[in-house]
Design a protein around this motif. Structure first.
Motif, PDB file in Angstrom:
ATOM      1  N   ASP A   1      -7.873  14.673  22.132  1.00  0.00           N
ATOM      2  CA  ASP A   1      -8.012  14.085  20.779  1.00  0.00           C
ATOM      3  C   ASP A   1      -8.571  15.197  19.879  1.00  0.00           C
ATOM      4  O   ASP A   1      -9.682  15.127  19.392  1.00  0.00           O
TER       5      ASP A   1
ATOM      6  N   ASP B   1     -14.126  20.773  20.459  1.00  0.00           N
ATOM      7  CA  ASP B   1     -14.212  21.201  21.860  1.00  0.00           C
ATOM      8  C   ASP B   1     -12.888  21.007  22.588  1.00  0.00           C
ATOM      9  O   ASP B   1     -12.581  21.747  23.531  1.00  0.00           O
ATOM     10  N   ASP B   2     -12.057  20.058  22.124  1.00  0.00           N
ATOM     11  CA  ASP B   2     -10.702  19.941  22.691  1.00  0.00           C
ATOM     12  C   ASP B   2      -9.911  21.219  22.414  1.00  0.00           C
ATOM     13  O   ASP B   2      -9.150  21.688  23.269  1.00  0.00           O
TER      14      ASP B   2
ATOM     15  N   ASN C   1     -11.445  11.560  18.091  1.00  0.00           N
ATOM     16  CA  ASN C   1     -12.280  12.286  17.122  1.00  0.00           C
ATOM     17  C   ASN C   1     -11.762  12.101  15.690  1.00  0.00           C
ATOM     18  O   ASN C   1     -12.545  12.016  14.744  1.00  0.00           O
TER      19      ASN C   1
ATOM     20  N   VAL D   1      -9.412  14.402  28.123  1.00  0.00           N
ATOM     21  CA  VAL D   1     -10.653  14.721  27.422  1.00  0.00           C
ATOM     22  C   VAL D   1     -10.803  13.962  26.102  1.00  0.00           C
ATOM     23  O   VAL D   1     -11.525  14.392  25.210  1.00  0.00           O
ATOM     24  N   GLY D   2     -10.118  12.833  26.003  1.00  0.00           N
ATOM     25  CA  GLY D   2     -10.275  11.947  24.851  1.00  0.00           C
ATOM     26  C   GLY D   2     -10.465  10.532  25.345  1.00  0.00           C
ATOM     27  O   GLY D   2     -10.588  10.302  26.557  1.00  0.00           O
TER      28      GLY D   2
ATOM     29  N   ASN E   1     -16.087   9.111  24.279  1.00  0.00           N
ATOM     30  CA  ASN E   1     -14.750   8.730  24.757  1.00  0.00           C
ATOM     31  C   ASN E   1     -14.751   7.340  25.387  1.00  0.00           C
ATOM     32  O   ASN E   1     -13.757   6.602  25.284  1.00  0.00           O
TER      33      ASN E   1
ATOM     34  N   ASP F   1     -15.307  19.393  26.702  1.00  0.00           N
ATOM     35  CA  ASP F   1     -13.926  19.378  27.201  1.00  0.00           C
ATOM     36  C   ASP F   1     -13.550  20.656  27.969  1.00  0.00           C
ATOM     37  O   ASP F   1     -12.857  20.573  28.989  1.00  0.00           O
TER      38      ASP F   1
HETATM   39 CA    CA Z   1     -12.301  15.284  23.219  1.00  0.00          CA
END
Ligand code: CA
Ligand code: BDR
Length: 312
Positions: A10, A14-15, A39, A123-124, A180, A250
């Protein structure tokens, strides 16, 4: 030989760094990237993902996914990631568009194509994976490993408003749920119940790894795409928000997927609270089972991997 990797993001500051890390590790071939609302809204996470991949020269296909959580109104994080999700990073525009297939369908097709070889890093909010598992229950058996950035198992969260349910903390600003999990607890519960070879990377370990202001200043004059990306997406956090670090939530999930012994783990079953009072709280019911929850991290080794791979 490089293993196939699919990432669900997302994108988010950091993604963006996690995508750059995944694309830089020789252990991995980034075969697909799926995007989800979190995010920022999903149109933005897709656009941001395309911008990041264009910047670092990755041609991994990008798929747009779910625009709303399964049962909740979308909760975003412009306070942390900026209104655009990338800390007002100016450059560049994406040079291509998303693929036509939806993200849940892409997860199914990609995992089917690379059965038992593919690693997944999520990672979301877990909306896309939950929908994919519902559409195709055999999906759970097609992953070699799944690594999830989500949860706060032994420490406070980073979203839920202050309440009387704070876990083991005297910090009055602390909270229960990690972002998340808070955004889509119903999806997280679907994922937690599936028979996935999953490792959950929660705030317990991700709060141990960060780009500090000192490290950031070291990359002031870099020109290579990866460290320049990191410098620019972190700028607003340091210069406008005046924070002293940017957590690498992430990127740590990506690194653990590649190097599982970066963390120590406990085994059992993960439970997500889907009520309203402690919405998104995560607990580990310890016992047998292949689900793992990270308990501690070798943060020095992680930072070496991160800095070497990305030229920071
Ligand atoms: Ca994320
Ligand atoms: C998680 O929430 C998001 O804001 C970050 O991108 C990360 O995935 C940390 O709680």
């Amino acid at each position: 030989m490089a293993r196939p990797l699919i990432m669900d993001v997302d994108t988010g500051i950091d993604d963006a760094m996690a995508l750059a890390l995944a694309a830089s590790l020789s252990d991995y071939d980034l075969v697909a990237v799926t995007t989800v609302a979190g995010n920022v809204p999903v149109e933005r996470t897709a656009e941001n993902t395309l911008r990041v991949l264009s910047w670092i020269g990755s041609d991994a296909p990008v798929y747009r996914g779910m625009s709303q959580p399964l049962a909740r109104t979308l909760h975003t994080a412009p306070n942390v990631h900026g209104n655009d999700g990338l800390g007002a990073w100016q450059e560049p525009l994406a040079r291509r568009d998303v693929e036509e297939v939806s993200a849940p369908e892409a997860i199914i097709q990609t995992a089917r194509r690379h059965q038992r070889e593919i690693d997944g890093v999520f990672v979301g909010p877990l909306t896309n994976l939950a929908v994919a598992l519902t559409l195709e229950p055999r999906l759970a058996g097609w992953f070699r490993t799944v690594t999830i950035m989500g949860g706060a198992f032994y420490s406070p969260g980073n979203v839920t408003p202050v309440g009387e349910f704070n876990k083991n903390s005297s910090d009055v600003t602390s909270s229960v749920a990690e972002f998340n999990m808070y955004v889509d607890p119903e999806a997280a519960a679907v994922v937690a119940r599936a028979a996935l070879p999953a490792t959950w990377i929660g705030l317990d370990v991700t709060h141990q790894v960060s780009v500090t202001h000192d490290v950031w200043r070291c990359i002031e004059n870099v020109t290579a795409p990866e460290p320049a990306l990191i410098r620019e997406v972190c700028r607003q956090t340091f210069e406008t928000r005046r924070m002293d670090k940017v957590h690498l939530h992430d990127p740590l999930a990506v690194a653990v997927a590649a190097y599982p012994d970066l963390v120590t783990v406990r085994h059992g079953q993960v439970r997500i609270d889907v009520g309203n009072v402690i919405r998104g709280e995560t607990r580990l019911i310890e016992g047998d089972g292949r689900t793992k929850v990270a308990e501690s991290v070798d943060s020095g080794r992680f930072m070496d991997i991160f800095r070497t791979a990305l030229g920071v």
